[in-house]
Design a protein around this motif. Structure first.
Motif, PDB file in Angstrom:
ATOM      1  N   ASP A  43       0.944  -1.034  -0.085  1.00 44.66           N
ATOM      2  CA  ASP A  43       0.105  -0.087  -0.081  1.00 44.66           C
ATOM      3  C   ASP A  43       1.018   1.278  -0.043  1.00 44.66           C
ATOM      4  OD1 ASP A  43       0.872   0.368   2.655  1.00 44.66           O
ATOM      5  OD2 ASP A  43      -0.971  -0.217   3.640  1.00 44.66           O
ATOM      6  N   GLU A  44       0.245   2.497  -0.029  1.00 43.41           N
ATOM      7  CA  GLU A  44       1.093   3.749  -0.039  1.00 43.41           C
ATOM      8  C   GLU A  44       2.031   3.816   1.100  1.00 43.41           C
ATOM      9  OE1 GLU A  44      -1.600   7.010  -0.619  1.00 43.41           O
ATOM     10  OE2 GLU A  44      -2.435   6.149  -2.358  1.00 43.41           O
ATOM     11  N   ALA A  45       1.772   3.375   2.279  1.00 41.86           N
ATOM     12  CA  ALA A  45       2.618   3.317   3.476  1.00 41.86           C
ATOM     13  C   ALA A  45       3.735   2.421   3.354  1.00 41.86           C
ATOM     14  CB  ALA A  45       1.797   3.285   4.901  1.00 41.86           C
ATOM     15  N   GLY A  46       3.646   1.380   2.423  1.00 40.47           N
ATOM     16  CA  GLY A  46       4.760   0.394   2.063  1.00 40.47           C
ATOM     17  C   GLY A  46       4.316  -0.776   3.073  1.00 40.47           C
ATOM     18  N   HIS A  47       3.203  -1.060   3.427  1.00 40.51           N
ATOM     19  CA  HIS A  47       2.717  -2.312   4.056  1.00 40.51           C
ATOM     20  C   HIS A  47       2.023  -3.509   2.986  1.00 40.51           C
ATOM     21  CE1 HIS A  47       1.682   0.805   7.211  1.00 40.51           C
ATOM     22  NE2 HIS A  47       2.689   0.058   7.858  1.00 40.51           N
ATOM     23  N   LEU A  48       2.476  -4.747   3.471  1.00 45.73           N
ATOM     24  CA  LEU A  48       1.962  -5.680   2.355  1.00 45.73           C
ATOM     25  C   LEU A  48       0.406  -5.581   2.546  1.00 45.73           C
ATOM     26  CD1 LEU A  48       4.630  -8.669   3.174  1.00 45.73           C
ATOM     27  CD2 LEU A  48       4.164  -7.504   0.929  1.00 45.73           C
ATOM     28  N   THR A  49      -0.320  -5.772   1.488  1.00 45.58           N
ATOM     29  CA  THR A  49      -1.637  -6.233   1.638  1.00 45.58           C
ATOM     30  C   THR A  49      -2.067  -7.525   1.110  1.00 45.58           C
ATOM     31  OG1 THR A  49      -2.186  -5.120  -0.682  1.00 45.58           O
ATOM     32  CG2 THR A  49      -2.249  -3.746   1.148  1.00 45.58           C
ATOM     33  N   GLU A  50      -1.106  -8.346   0.800  1.00 42.62           N
ATOM     34  CA  GLU A  50      -1.310  -9.795   0.180  1.00 42.62           C
ATOM     35  C   GLU A  50      -0.538 -10.770   1.191  1.00 42.62           C
ATOM     36  OE1 GLU A  50      -1.278 -10.278  -3.717  1.00 42.62           O
ATOM     37  OE2 GLU A  50      -2.018  -8.134  -3.940  1.00 42.62           O
ATOM     38  N   ALA A  51      -0.793 -11.824   1.127  1.00 39.18           N
ATOM     39  CA  ALA A  51       0.163 -12.827   1.977  1.00 39.18           C
ATOM     40  C   ALA A  51       1.344 -12.902   1.309  1.00 39.18           C
ATOM     41  CB  ALA A  51      -0.547 -14.139   1.998  1.00 39.18           C
ATOM     42  N   PRO A  52       2.490 -12.938   2.050  1.00 38.29           N
ATOM     43  CA  PRO A  52       3.928 -13.272   1.719  1.00 38.29           C
ATOM     44  C   PRO A  52       3.959 -14.975   1.312  1.00 38.29           C
ATOM     45  CG  PRO A  52       4.022 -12.818   3.870  1.00 38.29           C
ATOM     46  CD  PRO A  52       2.687 -12.495   3.385  1.00 38.29           C
ATOM     47  N   ASP A  53       4.826 -15.360   0.787  1.00 38.20           N
ATOM     48  CA  ASP A  53       4.927 -16.805   0.547  1.00 38.20           C
ATOM     49  C   ASP A  53       5.274 -17.482   1.880  1.00 38.20           C
ATOM     50  OD1 ASP A  53       4.851 -17.268  -2.620  1.00 38.20           O
ATOM     51  OD2 ASP A  53       5.839 -15.413  -2.233  1.00 38.20           O
TER      52      ASP A  53
END
Length: 190
Positions: free
Chosen positions: A99-109
């Motif tokens: 997202d714009e704040a640099g947070h993941l919004t989907e699951a990493p592997d």
């Protein structure tokens, strides 16, 4: 370390912005707020060694994925966590996952969590986060217990994360997700 859960109130990611920057880790899972103080030295040491091995492998000439320490993952308004480390297989897809704040919004592997002292912490990582990561599509989840020097590998099977092996200091950690990756756990724990 102490952790508290506030019952009867549904928290959202917007509430996290209102909490003080006091050195605590704040996470929201299914609307419940979890507060954890800074981890033990050995907790960080074990995570750091696993991360270093994973990051070095990722940066090798093979060009596999990207690893990062303590990323924010905001799945939705009622689920925002900060695992100890993650790995994402597709560097090209990574910008769309942030997202714009640099947070993941989907699951990493891959997600790595190191257990902290206390039954609440263990329950959070072994049950609450395991369920969340299963539902969100994480492919592999490593739970590290630096006190008992063991590492549990959970792998996606039949649409959920299932414990597939428990490793100890004399063992070598390998993963189907990470071709050619291996680390001797003796180095991680001592």
């Amino acid at each position: 370390m102490t952790e508290t859960t506030v019952d009867q109130i549904r928290f959202t990611t917007a509430d996290l912005d209102l909490l003080p920057e006091d050195g605590n880790r704040y996470e929201v899972i299914d609307g419940d707020l979890f507060v954890t103080r800074s981890p033990h030295w050995n907790h960080n040491k074990v995570v750091g060694r696993l991360y270093n091995a994973l990051d070095s492998w990722s940066l090798s000439d093979k060009g596999y994925g990207e690893a990062v320490l303590v990323p924010g993952i905001v799945f939705d308004q009622e689920n925002a966590v900060e695992p100890d480390a993650v790995w994402v297989s597709d560097k090209n897809r990574l910008p769309q996952m942030l997202d714009e704040a640099g947070h993941l919004t989907e699951a990493p592997d891959l997600i790595i969590e190191s257990l902290s002292s206390g039954t609440q912490h263990e329950r959070r990582d072994r049950e609450v986060k395991l369920k969340l990561y299963s539902v969100r599509g994480v492919r592999e989840y490593w739970i590290v217990d630096w006190r008992t020097t063991k590492l549990e590998v959970y792998r996606r099977q039949n649409a959920k994360l299932t414990l597939v092996e428990t490793l100890f200091p004399g063992d070598i950690l390998r993963s189907h997700l990470l071709p050619g990756f291996e680390v001797q756990l003796q180095i991680v724990f001592f």
